[in-house]
Design an enzyme around this catalytic site. Structure first.
Site, PDB file in Angstrom:
ATOM      1  N   GLY A  46      74.430  47.458  41.353  1.00  0.00           N
ATOM      2  CA  GLY A  46      76.022  47.178  41.200  1.00  0.00           C
ATOM      3  C   GLY A  46      76.442  46.435  42.609  1.00  0.00           C
ATOM      4  CD  GLN A  51      79.627  46.545  47.226  1.00  0.00           C
ATOM      5  OE1 GLN A  51      79.583  46.517  46.050  1.00  0.00           O
ATOM      6  NE2 GLN A  51      78.648  46.942  47.916  1.00  0.00           N
ATOM      7  CB  CYS A 100      76.868  51.728  49.155  1.00  0.00           C
ATOM      8  SG  CYS A 100      78.120  50.646  48.899  1.00  0.00           S
ATOM      9  CG  LEU A 101      73.485  46.615  47.672  1.00  0.00           C
ATOM     10  CD1 LEU A 101      73.945  45.446  46.785  1.00  0.00           C
ATOM     11  CD2 LEU A 101      72.197  46.624  48.077  1.00  0.00           C
ATOM     12  CG  HIS A 142      78.832  53.426  44.019  1.00  0.00           C
ATOM     13  ND1 HIS A 142      78.411  54.123  45.029  1.00  0.00           N
ATOM     14  CD2 HIS A 142      79.100  52.179  44.548  1.00  0.00           C
ATOM     15  CE1 HIS A 142      78.156  53.452  45.969  1.00  0.00           C
ATOM     16  NE2 HIS A 142      78.486  52.217  45.850  1.00  0.00           N
ATOM     17  CD  GLU A 143      79.167  48.996  42.115  1.00  0.00           C
ATOM     18  OE1 GLU A 143      79.743  48.214  42.878  1.00  0.00           O
ATOM     19  OE2 GLU A 143      78.072  49.380  42.445  1.00  0.00           O
ATOM     20  CG  HIS A 146      82.628  49.252  46.117  1.00  0.00           C
ATOM     21  ND1 HIS A 146      82.482  49.115  47.636  1.00  0.00           N
ATOM     22  CD2 HIS A 146      81.354  49.593  45.703  1.00  0.00           C
ATOM     23  CE1 HIS A 146      81.295  49.715  47.994  1.00  0.00           C
ATOM     24  NE2 HIS A 146      80.476  49.687  46.798  1.00  0.00           N
TER      25      HIS A 146
HETATM   26 NI    NI Z   1      78.502  50.268  46.957  1.00  0.00          NI
END
Ligand code: NI
Length: 186
Positions: A46, A51, A100-101, A142-143, A146
């Site tokens: 995701g 991000q 998370c990236l 989660h996304e 963000h």
């Molecule tokens: Ni994330």
């Protein structure tokens, strides 16, 4: 094109993102392609607008790498969520490890409700109103967090928060090693 992924400490990750006007957004398709390419290059499932430095309500999800006998439904779960708004949450509370990236090297358990209802515009600019449960609901939440300026480490237990404090402090100082292209605050 692979975009740099913004790392913990960058203020863009804390902004509540705004709806976009998909009919008048130049290169929306290119942005979506870039977001998928960036996510794949970092082995993510995701990725959300903030991000990649955008204060805009868009995120992409692709669960196909997690397809298994137990979860054949992940195979075709490749989706774009534009202007998403979660209208309902419910079901059981589940605790599952997340990563998370934008927060490389940290994986912690997060408690989330396991059923949601969400309204959004898809990549074909169709308005959708859908319900999700289980892992799909988790990834979407989660996304979604963000685009609300929320990160999963905000939701971990106080004890675990203390355990990861110094790693997070290093990220805020730009001290982070990572296999994919990133952008830190300094
Ligand atoms: Ni994330």
């Amino acid at each position: 094109m692979i975009l740099p992924i913004y790392i913990y400490g960058h203020p863009v990750l804390r902004k509540v993102a705004r709806d976009i006007d998909p009919d008048n957004y130049s290169n929306l398709k290119e942005l979506i392609d870039n977001m998928f390419e960036t996510m794949y290059s970092a082995d993510g499932i995701g990725l959300a607008g903030p991000q990649v430095g955008l204060e805009e309500r868009i995120f992409v999800v692709d669960l196909s790498p997690l397809e298994s006998e137990e979860h054949p439904e992940f195979k075709d779960f490749k989706k774009v969520f534009i202007n998403a708004h979660i209208s309902e949450r419910g079901g059981e509370l589940e605790s599952t490890e997340e990563g998370c990236l934008s927060i490389p090297g940290i994986h912690e358990k997060v408690v989330r409700e396991d059923e949601i209802r969400i309204q959004y515009i898809d990549e074909n600019l169709q308005l959708r109103d859908e319900a999700y449960a289980g892992f799909m609901a988790r990834v979407i939440q989660h996304e979604y967090d963000h685009i609300e300026g929320i990160l999963f480490v905000d939701k971990i237990s106080p004890l675990r928060k203390r355990m990861v404090k110094s790693k997070l402090a290093n990220m805020e100082k730009g001290k982070v090693a990572c296999s994919y292209k990133i952008r830190t605050v300094r």
